[in-house]
Scaffold this motif. Structure first.
Motif, PDB file in Angstrom:
ATOM      1  N   LEU A   1       0.857  -1.183   0.000  1.00  0.00           N
ATOM      2  CA  LEU A   1       0.000   0.000   0.000  1.00  0.00           C
ATOM      3  C   LEU A   1       0.891   1.230   0.000  1.00  0.00           C
ATOM      4  O   LEU A   1       1.895   1.285   0.720  1.00  0.00           O
ATOM      5  N   LEU A   2       0.525   2.209  -0.816  1.00  0.00           N
ATOM      6  CA  LEU A   2       1.231   3.485  -0.833  1.00  0.00           C
ATOM      7  C   LEU A   2       0.205   4.605  -0.825  1.00  0.00           C
ATOM      8  O   LEU A   2      -0.643   4.686  -1.712  1.00  0.00           O
ATOM      9  N   ILE A   3       0.271   5.464   0.186  1.00  0.00           N
ATOM     10  CA  ILE A   3      -0.579   6.648   0.229  1.00  0.00           C
ATOM     11  C   ILE A   3       0.322   7.874   0.125  1.00  0.00           C
ATOM     12  O   ILE A   3       1.444   7.887   0.652  1.00  0.00           O
ATOM     13  N   THR A   4      -0.159   8.896  -0.576  1.00  0.00           N
ATOM     14  CA  THR A   4       0.661  10.070  -0.818  1.00  0.00           C
ATOM     15  C   THR A   4      -0.149  11.352  -0.729  1.00  0.00           C
ATOM     16  O   THR A   4      -1.373  11.352  -0.850  1.00  0.00           O
ATOM     17  N   PHE A   5       0.570  12.443  -0.540  1.00  0.00           N
ATOM     18  CA  PHE A   5       0.051  13.792  -0.794  1.00  0.00           C
ATOM     19  C   PHE A   5       1.141  14.531  -1.546  1.00  0.00           C
ATOM     20  O   PHE A   5       2.278  14.607  -1.095  1.00  0.00           O
ATOM     21  N   ALA A   6       0.782  15.061  -2.717  1.00  0.00           N
ATOM     22  CA  ALA A   6       1.757  15.736  -3.579  1.00  0.00           C
ATOM     23  C   ALA A   6       1.536  17.238  -3.516  1.00  0.00           C
ATOM     24  O   ALA A   6       0.519  17.742  -3.994  1.00  0.00           O
ATOM     25  N   ASP A   7       2.476  17.942  -2.909  1.00  0.00           N
ATOM     26  CA  ASP A   7       2.440  19.406  -2.893  1.00  0.00           C
ATOM     27  C   ASP A   7       3.183  19.881  -4.138  1.00  0.00           C
ATOM     28  O   ASP A   7       4.407  20.050  -4.136  1.00  0.00           O
ATOM     29  N   LEU A   8       2.433  20.084  -5.214  1.00  0.00           N
ATOM     30  CA  LEU A   8       3.046  20.331  -6.510  1.00  0.00           C
ATOM     31  C   LEU A   8       3.605  21.744  -6.650  1.00  0.00           C
ATOM     32  O   LEU A   8       4.352  22.019  -7.586  1.00  0.00           O
ATOM     33  N   LYS A   9       3.249  22.629  -5.747  1.00  0.00           N
ATOM     34  CA  LYS A   9       3.813  23.975  -5.821  1.00  0.00           C
ATOM     35  C   LYS A   9       5.208  24.027  -5.196  1.00  0.00           C
ATOM     36  O   LYS A   9       6.069  24.783  -5.630  1.00  0.00           O
ATOM     37  N   LYS A  10       5.421  23.221  -4.172  1.00  0.00           N
ATOM     38  CA  LYS A  10       6.711  23.221  -3.486  1.00  0.00           C
ATOM     39  C   LYS A  10       7.556  22.003  -3.818  1.00  0.00           C
ATOM     40  O   LYS A  10       8.655  21.853  -3.297  1.00  0.00           O
ATOM     41  N   TYR A  11       6.995  21.111  -4.647  1.00  0.00           N
ATOM     42  CA  TYR A  11       7.693  19.874  -5.045  1.00  0.00           C
ATOM     43  C   TYR A  11       8.075  19.032  -3.829  1.00  0.00           C
ATOM     44  O   TYR A  11       9.160  18.478  -3.743  1.00  0.00           O
TER      45      TYR A  11
END
Length: 687
Positions: free
Chosen positions: A134-144
């Motif tokens: 299982l892999l859960i993520t949150f991608a903050d695409l503004k700050k990479y």
């Protein structure tokens, strides 16, 4: 015989190894596919045999960890894993906010994956499901920044497996080099993640673990061996995958009484050259009778870098090339626009449009900045002037330093400024004078003018959209002719004191397209463009406008271009009639008339008036005697080339004769003369 004690089998847990390319692919997936969706997706990872390296100072073997790797192709389940590796699939879930990520029901998500593993153990026998993760993520695409947490569910054996005797030993010492060589040959070139081994005369045979019942028929337990590709390099602890395969064997085949399994921890994907440096381990593990036949509990959340149960953070910003960061940031805003508001928006078409800006002054600077905002990557500026001290405050690509020592060439200076703003742009500046009607060419300059025209023709041919942003009216004539002849999108922007004009030229008809019947900049003229630059006063030499006007007109011109690009008919997009725009209209009416594109209707002309803060849409029909876009002019240009242009520059009456405007003038004068002889009756007796 030595007195050995049994010890509980300890397993080396998986450690995630996420390649930067995976985060780039997740960024693309989030923006282009997932958007705000939070549904789970299948994902693939891989692991290979455990490795260790020798410390040069101490001479000791150092384990490299028990890694499971995610790469760029993680979302492609059909992708082949790296050589000598095993693919394992999992469940991926991305959250839209960091709060959702933190408060997610992780236990439920974990149990769902555990249920899939247990179902494979008890029902389907699908051995590939034993390594689900299982892999859960949150991608903050503004700050990479990417927050992530892996879980590798492993079924807990109760009672636990133990290893008696000498514990884990070298497989070379237990089985011998010839046996390991035989096994290696049978497993190559494709490895089984789990496999069975049995002796056969002077050789060894291998088979998938799913053939356990038939493969070991008539084979005594002392010669039955279960092998697995071991991602651990520890001499004392096998890798994490062994936990679930033991549960698999215990539940499906070793169901009665105590169980004993000979385990080969296979770590030799490459046969040692010396024939003796085998790294695989061997051990016999045992388990008493099971206490409960039901579903066991599971463990497996990965610890973070602090050794605690918690999420990890991948901060790519310091690792990425700043140019790539800028490019992704530019694209992010546009892609958010597409997936949140306009899914049909064709950003690739906008980004691929090559724009030629004739004029690098106030309009040229503002137009180029807005083009950058729309993701346009190819911008060429043409101008014949240098930066003056009056320019920087009104023209945002220039600074005070650009004015010193006579001033830098405007076009080149503006192009360099664009690259400083966004290094990903392909911007060029070209110093070039555009010949104009009514401005005769001295004989000694004809050769240079010929070269300038050839260069302008080449530039217009190489670009898709041409912006006419010059100071004078007549300087727009030559690119108007060339742009129409070559089927380019031509846009005009012109400024008054508190008013502006933004317009697009109509497309030329071809064998496959109908004419848009929209006029050009000169279609309302009944005289040919002529010299408007000689003997001008200071206020006439400078464009005197309200400071905010250029920014408004420039932004409008770029938005008009993008609207044209998003219309199915492109340069031939029909313009809605003025009365259509003056009233309230709905999308159905616009679509019926063919006026509607992805961004709405595409007007022909926009005339703005700051005094009233008002913009009027206007439609002007093409004029068959136009000196800029009529077929008489276009065909003469295509037929005679430079000679025709030279006539237009040197002979002020040439274009009027070519288009028939001279006859129109004669007819008008004759009508006026006729009117002079008419006697008007001023009596009003009948009124």
């Amino acid at each position: 015989m030595a007195d050995y004690k049994s010890s509980i089998v300890q397993f080396t847990p998986f450690s995630s190894l996420v390649q930067p390319a995976f985060w780039h692919e997740l960024t693309r997936l989030k923006i282009d596919v997932l958007r705000l969706a939070e549904h789970s997706l299948p994902i693939a990872a891989s692991y290979s045999a455990g490795r260790s390296v020798k410390d040069r100072e101490t001479g000791k073997e150092v384990d490299l960890g028990c890694h499971i790797t995610l790469g760029e192709d993680a979302f492609d389940l059909n992708a082949e894993p790296p050589q000598q590796s095993v693919q394992c699939t999992g469940t991926f879930k991305n959250f839209n906010t960091i709060e959702d990520f933190k408060t997610a029901d992780k236990a439920t998500l974990f149990n769902q994956v555990t249920d899939e593993i247990w179902n494979a153990v008890k029902e389907t026998g699908d051995i590939s499901a034993l390594n689900k993760f299982l892999l859960i993520t949150f991608a903050d695409l503004k700050k990479y920044k990417y927050y992530y947490w892996f879980a590798f569910p492993a079924l807990v054996a109760k009672p636990a497996w133990s290893i008696p005797g000498p514990g884990w030993q070298s497989a070379l010492e237990v089985l011998g080099s010839s046996a390991l060589s035989s096994i290696h040959a049978k497993l190559s070139p494709k490895l089984f993640n789990y496999f069975l081994v049995r002796p056969s005369s002077n050789d060894y045979e291998v088979a998938p673990i799913s053939e356990f019942e038939t493969f070991f028929v008539n084979i005594p337990p002392s010669q039955q061996t279960v092998g697995f590709l071991d991602p651990s390099a520890s001499t004392e602890h096998p890798g994490w995958p062994l936990r679930n395969v033991l549960a698999y064997l215990r539940s499906r085949y070793l169901t009665k009484g105590p169980a004993s399994v000979r385990v080969l921890c296979w770590r030799d994907t490459e046969q040692p050259r010396d024939g003796v440096s085998w790294k695989s381990r061997f051990g016999v593990v045992e388990c008493p009778a099971s206490e409960s036949p039901g579903k066991p509990s599971a463990v497996g959340w990965e610890k973070n870098t602090s050794g605690k149960l918690g999420a990890r953070l991948a901060d790519l910003a310091p690792m990425l090339d700043p140019r790539r960061l800028a490019e992704q940031a530019v694209d992010l805003n546009l892609k958010l626009m597409r997936w949140r508001i306009l899914p049909a928006l064709d950003l690739e078409r906008v980004a691929g449009t090559r724009c030629l800006l004739l004029g690098a002054g106030t309009l040229g600077c503002y137009v180029s900045r807005v083009l950058l905002g729309w993701g346009v990557r190819d911008i060429t500026l043409v101008d014949s002037g240098n930066v003056a001290f009056s320019n920087p405050v009104r023209q945002p690509l220039f600074e005070f330093e650009d004015c010193l020592q006579g001033g830098k060439p405007k076009a080149e200076c503006a192009a360099e400024a664009l690259k400083r703003i966004f290094p990903g742009v392909n911007s060029k500046g070209i110093m070039l004078s555009i010949p104009m009607p009514g401005h005769p060419i001295p004989p000694q300059n004809v050769r240079q003018v010929h070269q300038d025209i050839a260069q302008l023709e080449s530039l217009i041919s190489e670009h898709d959209a041409i912006f006419l942003l010059m100071d004078s009216r007549e300087s727009r004539w030559l690119p108007t002719v060339m742009g129409k002849a070559k089927g380019k999108i031509v846009l005009n922007a012109a400024l008054g004191f508190d008013s502006y004009l933004v317009m697009r030229h109509g497309g030329r008809a071809s064998t496959t397209t109908k004419p848009s019947n929209l006029g050009c900049y000169y279609c309302n003229d009944v005289v040919a463009p002529s010299d408007s630059l000689t003997d001008r006063t200071l206020d006439q030499m400078c464009t005197v406008t309200r400071p905010g006007l250029a920014a408004i007109a420039s932004a409008t011109a770029v938005e008009l271009l993008v609207s044209v690009l998003q219309h199915p008919a492109g340069v031939h997009a029909p313009a809605p009639p003025a009365d259509f725009l003056a009233k309230e209209y709905n999308d159905e009416d616009a679509e019926k008339g063919g006026y509607k594109g992805v961004l709405g209707v595409v007007p022909h002309q926009l005339r703005g008036f700051l005094a009233q803060f008002r913009t009027l849409p206007i439609v002007g029909a093409a004029y068959d005697r136009c000196t800029g876009c009529s077929e008489a002019v276009l065909q003469a240009y295509e037929r005679e080339g430079f000679d025709m242009l030279l006539n237009a520059f040197n002979d002020t009456g040439y274009l009027e004769r070519l288009t028939g405007l001279d006859k129109l003038h004669s007819e008008g004068e004759a009508a006026l003369e006729a009117l002079e002889g008419v006697e008007w009756d001023d009596e009003d007796d009948d009124i």
